[in-house]
Write an enzyme that holds these catalytic residues in place. Structure first.
Site, PDB file in Angstrom:
ATOM      1  N   LYS A 143     -11.260  -4.697  -2.974  1.00  0.00           N
ATOM      2  CA  LYS A 143     -12.236  -3.607  -3.039  1.00  0.00           C
ATOM      3  C   LYS A 143     -11.656  -2.393  -3.754  1.00  0.00           C
ATOM      4  O   LYS A 143     -12.330  -1.751  -4.545  1.00  0.00           O
ATOM      5  CB  LYS A 143     -12.637  -3.192  -1.618  1.00  0.00           C
ATOM      6  N   LYS A 167       0.808  -1.219   0.000  1.00  0.00           N
ATOM      7  CA  LYS A 167       0.000   0.000   0.000  1.00  0.00           C
ATOM      8  C   LYS A 167       0.842   1.270   0.000  1.00  0.00           C
ATOM      9  O   LYS A 167       0.354   2.340  -0.358  1.00  0.00           O
ATOM     10  CB  LYS A 167      -0.958   0.005   1.198  1.00  0.00           C
ATOM     11  N   LYS A 207      -5.225 -10.565  -6.284  1.00  0.00           N
ATOM     12  CA  LYS A 207      -6.300 -10.930  -5.362  1.00  0.00           C
ATOM     13  C   LYS A 207      -7.513 -10.029  -5.604  1.00  0.00           C
ATOM     14  O   LYS A 207      -7.330  -8.838  -5.869  1.00  0.00           O
ATOM     15  CB  LYS A 207      -5.760 -10.703  -3.940  1.00  0.00           C
TER      16      LYS A 207
HETATM   17  P1  TYM Z   1     -10.471  -6.496   4.645  1.00  0.00           P
HETATM   18  O1  TYM Z   1     -11.534  -5.501   4.938  1.00  0.00           O
HETATM   19  O2  TYM Z   1      -9.501  -6.186   3.556  1.00  0.00           O
HETATM   20  O3  TYM Z   1     -11.120  -7.892   4.293  1.00  0.00           O
HETATM   21  C1  TYM Z   1     -12.131  -8.451   5.093  1.00  0.00           C
HETATM   22  C2  TYM Z   1     -11.999  -9.968   5.106  1.00  0.00           C
HETATM   23  O4  TYM Z   1     -12.125 -10.496   3.775  1.00  0.00           O
HETATM   24  C3  TYM Z   1     -10.998 -11.335   3.474  1.00  0.00           C
HETATM   25  N1  TYM Z   1     -10.666 -11.153   2.047  1.00  0.00           N
HETATM   26  C4  TYM Z   1     -10.578 -12.162   1.163  1.00  0.00           C
HETATM   27  N2  TYM Z   1     -10.759 -13.495   1.282  1.00  0.00           N
HETATM   28  C5  TYM Z   1     -10.627 -14.257   0.157  1.00  0.00           C
HETATM   29  N3  TYM Z   1     -10.313 -13.738  -1.052  1.00  0.00           N
HETATM   30  C6  TYM Z   1     -10.133 -12.404  -1.231  1.00  0.00           C
HETATM   31  N4  TYM Z   1      -9.849 -11.903  -2.434  1.00  0.00           N
HETATM   32  C7  TYM Z   1     -10.259 -11.552  -0.085  1.00  0.00           C
HETATM   33  N5  TYM Z   1     -10.158 -10.212   0.106  1.00  0.00           N
HETATM   34  C8  TYM Z   1     -10.405  -9.997   1.413  1.00  0.00           C
HETATM   35  C9  TYM Z   1      -9.880 -10.798   4.359  1.00  0.00           C
HETATM   36  O5  TYM Z   1      -8.867 -11.761   4.565  1.00  0.00           O
HETATM   37  C10 TYM Z   1     -10.635 -10.461   5.630  1.00  0.00           C
HETATM   38  O6  TYM Z   1     -10.822 -11.604   6.426  1.00  0.00           O
HETATM   39  N6  TYM Z   1      -7.176  -5.715   8.292  1.00  0.00           N
HETATM   40  C11 TYM Z   1      -8.435  -6.325   7.975  1.00  0.00           C
HETATM   41  C12 TYM Z   1      -9.601  -5.859   8.830  1.00  0.00           C
HETATM   42  C13 TYM Z   1      -9.407  -6.017  10.314  1.00  0.00           C
HETATM   43  C14 TYM Z   1      -9.502  -7.230  11.043  1.00  0.00           C
HETATM   44  C15 TYM Z   1      -9.340  -6.862  12.406  1.00  0.00           C
HETATM   45  C16 TYM Z   1      -9.699  -8.546  10.673  1.00  0.00           C
HETATM   46  C17 TYM Z   1      -9.191  -5.005  11.198  1.00  0.00           C
HETATM   47  N7  TYM Z   1      -9.149  -5.519  12.475  1.00  0.00           N
HETATM   48  C18 TYM Z   1      -9.365  -7.838  13.419  1.00  0.00           C
HETATM   49  C19 TYM Z   1      -9.719  -9.522  11.693  1.00  0.00           C
HETATM   50  C20 TYM Z   1      -9.559  -9.150  13.047  1.00  0.00           C
HETATM   51  C21 TYM Z   1      -8.789  -5.999   6.540  1.00  0.00           C
HETATM   52  O7  TYM Z   1      -8.369  -5.004   6.007  1.00  0.00           O
HETATM   53  O8  TYM Z   1      -9.686  -6.857   5.980  1.00  0.00           O
END
Ligand code: TYM
Length: 346
Positions: free
Chosen positions: A213, A129, A210
């Site tokens: 969003k 990022k 991957k």
């Molecule tokens: P985020 O918002 O990017 O994604 C949310 C969840 O979706 C999963 N994910 C995917 N799984 C499969 N294939 C994909 N292409 C894909 N893109 C996203 C992510 O692995 C995630 O589980 N840092 C985290 C948010 C967060 C968090 C936390 C998660 C903040 N605090 C505490 C767990 C516990 C994030 O940006 O996820």
């Protein structure tokens, strides 16, 4: 207590009903990767777990384009509504917005002070990022410390996430172990739980990336949004990148074809082998039509429930307030333990 008994307690203290915490960023509407990688497993195991799920709106502030206040406020509620639309039951789970529980930011500061900078520079998401930017906010670097606070405040044993978040959960474990070593046993050590299928869904327009969003905003055709209308779903899926072979053969399947196969297998609950047998020797058009059908069956009811939930913002806010109150009760007890350990706040 012996050392090994204390270690066992730290590793999995909630033996009968594991404690779970996970969350998602409200950067934009969720996609199929978010659903298959994370949300679906939250829903499937909600009866067996003592679970909390947050919408991590403070994390969204690390991405400058998401800072329009009205948009962020709207998206945070929309993501909570999507959790419910996908089947999370607010009676059986605690669902809340991260910024409604100020303990997260306070705990994050204390953990920032015990986390070596080198650990944060090593995070692949930070590298990706920050790459090519002249200037990045400090929050982008300390982002995983706030994530550690999200998890550790609730003594979570398990963190159900997609594959890309495993490194952050492992870092959380390291942060907890270091803190426990410096100040005595304070935190439970969590572990990431990744689904057997669908942990890494790739982009439909480029299966080397991957599904994400942020890319979806720039490139229509990259991802499958959970709220995409039928015509958009059709266009995205039918134009997914495959390869120049005319028909499906598992052993020669390209990354794009494998990704379609993974999506279909995860949605219908069959193995890659079963699906491969069914589509062996047939054209890619048939495979894409089957993907479209399975995706539509999954997302249509989600979209309908989402719309109904967003039609009643008062009820949604009421649920989120209740969630925040329940989360605060637990988070403040842990934070007191943390503050007592380091010698502040007493
Ligand atoms: P985020 O918002 O990017 O994604 C949310 C969840 O979706 C999963 N994910 C995917 N799984 C499969 N294939 C994909 N292409 C894909 N893109 C996203 C992510 O692995 C995630 O589980 N840092 C985290 C948010 C967060 C968090 C936390 C998660 C903040 N605090 C505490 C767990 C516990 C994030 O940006 O996820």
């Amino acid at each position: 207590m012996t050392d090994s008994a204390a270690a066992a307690l730290r590793e999995a203290p909630h033996v009968d009903r594991p404690r779970v915490l996970s969350g998602m960023q409200p950067t934009d509407a969720l996609h199929l990767g978010n659903y298959l990688g994370a949300l679906r497993q939250w829903v499937e195991r909600q009866d067996e777990r003592d679970a909390l799920f947050c919408v991590v709106d403070l994390h969204a502030l690390t991405v400058p384009e998401a800072v329009d206040p009205a948009t962020l406020r709207h998206r945070s509620r929309a993501v909570a509504a999507l959790y419910f639309a996908c089947g999370l039951d607010p009676e059986r789970n605690v669902v809340f917005l991260q910024s409604h529980v100020p303990e997260h930011a306070e705990c994050s500061w204390i953990l920032t002070c015990t986390t070596p900078l080198g650990w944060l520079y090593r995070m692949t998401q930070f590298k990706a990022k920050s790459e090519g930017r002249d200037s990045v906010g400090a929050g982008l670097l300390t982002y995983p410390v706030l994530q550690a606070a999200d998890i550790l405040l609730y003594d979570a044993d398990e963190v159900p996430v997609g594959e890309d978040q495993v490194q952050h959960v492992e870092l959380t474990r390291d942060i907890a172990m270091r803190f426990n070593h410096l100040f005595g046993d304070t935190f439970v050590l969590p572990r990431a739980v990744v689904p057997a299928a669908g942990a890494r869904i790739m982009g439909l327009d480029d299966p080397t990336e991957k599904m994400s969003k942020s890319i979806m905003v720039e490139r229509p055709g990259h991802g499958i949004g959970l709220l995409d209308p039928p015509d958009v779903l059709k266009k995205t899926i039918m134009s997914a990148v495959t390869d120049s072979q005319r028909e499906f053969r598992f052993e020669h399947a390209s990354p794009g074809v494998r990704n379609l196969l993974t999506i279909l297998a995860s949605l219908v609950g069959e193995s890659h082998e079963t699906i491969s047998e069914r589509f062996g020797g047939r054209g890619y058009g048939d495979l894409k039509k089957a993907v479209l059908e399975a995706v539509s069956e999954t997302v249509t009811p989600i979209r309908e429930r989402f719309e109904a939930l967003m039609d009643d913002p008062v009820e949604l806010d009421r649920i989120l307030e209740r969630g925040a109150a329940a989360a605060r009760e637990r988070a403040s007890a842990t934070l007191q333990r943390v503050k007592a350990a380091v010698g502040v706040g007493g």
